[in-house]
Design an enzyme around this catalytic site. Structure first.
Site, short mmCIF file in Angstrom:
data_model
loop_
_atom_site.label_atom_id
_atom_site.label_comp_id
_atom_site.label_asym_id
_atom_site.label_seq_id
_atom_site.Cartn_x
_atom_site.Cartn_y
_atom_site.Cartn_z
N CYS A 98 0.86 -1.19 0.00
CA CYS A 98 0.00 0.00 0.00
C CYS A 98 0.89 1.24 0.00
O CYS A 98 1.87 1.29 0.75
CB CYS A 98 -0.89 -0.01 1.25
SG CYS A 98 -1.98 1.41 1.36
N HIS A 140 -9.06 -3.74 -2.15
CA HIS A 140 -8.11 -2.97 -1.34
C HIS A 140 -8.47 -1.47 -1.37
O HIS A 140 -8.49 -0.82 -0.32
CB HIS A 140 -6.70 -3.22 -1.89
CG HIS A 140 -5.60 -2.43 -1.23
ND1 HIS A 140 -4.58 -3.02 -0.53
CD2 HIS A 140 -5.37 -1.10 -1.18
CE1 HIS A 140 -3.77 -2.07 -0.07
NE2 HIS A 140 -4.22 -0.89 -0.45
N GLU A 141 -8.75 -0.96 -2.58
CA GLU A 141 -9.03 0.48 -2.70
C GLU A 141 -10.37 0.85 -2.07
O GLU A 141 -10.49 1.89 -1.42
CB GLU A 141 -9.00 0.91 -4.17
CG GLU A 141 -7.66 0.70 -4.89
CD GLU A 141 -6.46 1.23 -4.14
OE1 GLU A 141 -6.58 2.21 -3.37
OE2 GLU A 141 -5.37 0.64 -4.29
N HIS A 144 -10.15 1.32 1.58
CA HIS A 144 -9.65 2.64 1.99
C HIS A 144 -10.80 3.62 2.24
O HIS A 144 -10.71 4.49 3.11
CB HIS A 144 -8.73 3.24 0.91
CG HIS A 144 -7.30 2.81 1.00
ND1 HIS A 144 -6.50 3.09 2.09
CD2 HIS A 144 -6.51 2.17 0.11
CE1 HIS A 144 -5.28 2.61 1.87
NE2 HIS A 144 -5.25 2.04 0.68
NI NI Z 1 -3.59 1.11 -0.20
#
Ligand code: NI
Length: 174
Positions: A98, A140-141, A144
């Site tokens: 990341c 993953h995004e 966030h």
């Molecule tokens: Ni990330």
């Protein structure tokens, strides 16, 4: 266009649930998206979420690396207010890094196949399926946007380490 600073783990914006993009954001959105793309390319990332540039809004950009398998340049994807739904119950375990946790890498289980939707950079509604690395990047995004970082998803912290050490000792990785 401008490269914006990427905030790192510990910054409170990364732990906040990002706000949905509305018509009120129409004026700032084009600059934000362009800056996120330039920031991602400069950092050599394959995905970036708006909270990583300290904008607590539901916007992600990523490279659809599924296309790498066909040797095409990975097309850039922009997703506003993205949604992710798993398809099937299969999960896959693989390494992630990341840009907000530089130098480290960890092994994370993700849904193997997903359907994702949102508004793209031209204002069109998109809905696609993704598997493998593409499915991993989207999950993953989108995490966030909910204040979740990949170490939160890890179940074996022994599979977490510095990239240089992991690369140097790959033959010990059993
Ligand atoms: Ni990330």
């Amino acid at each position: 266009m401008a490269v914006r600073p990427i905030i790192r783990m510990g910054h409170p914006v990364l732990r906040r649930r990002a706000a949905a993009v509305t018509a009120d954001h129409a004026a700032l959105l084009p600059d934000l998206v362009r800056d996120m793309v330039e920031t991602m390319y400069t950092a050599r990332g394959i995905g970036l979420a708006a909270p990583q540039v300290a904008e607590s809004l539901r916007v992600i950009v990523f490279l659809d690396i599924a296309c790498r398998e066909t040797d095409e340049a990975a097309p850039l994807q922009v997703l506003i207010n993205p949604e992710v739904v798993p398809v099937g119950a299969d999960t896959a375990l693989d390494w992630e890094g990341c840009l907000s946790i530089p130098g480290l890498r960890g092994e994370v289980a993700r849904h193997a196949r997903i359907r994702y939707s949102g508004i793209d950079g031209t204002g069109q509604h998109v809905e696609r399926e993704a598997t493998g690395l593409a499915a991993r990047v989207v999950q993953h995004e989108v995490d966030h946007l909910d204040g979740i970082l990949y170490p939160d998803r890890m179940t074996d912290m022994r599979r977490f380490g510095f990239v240089e050490e992991l690369d140097d000792n790959e033959d010990m990785d059993q």
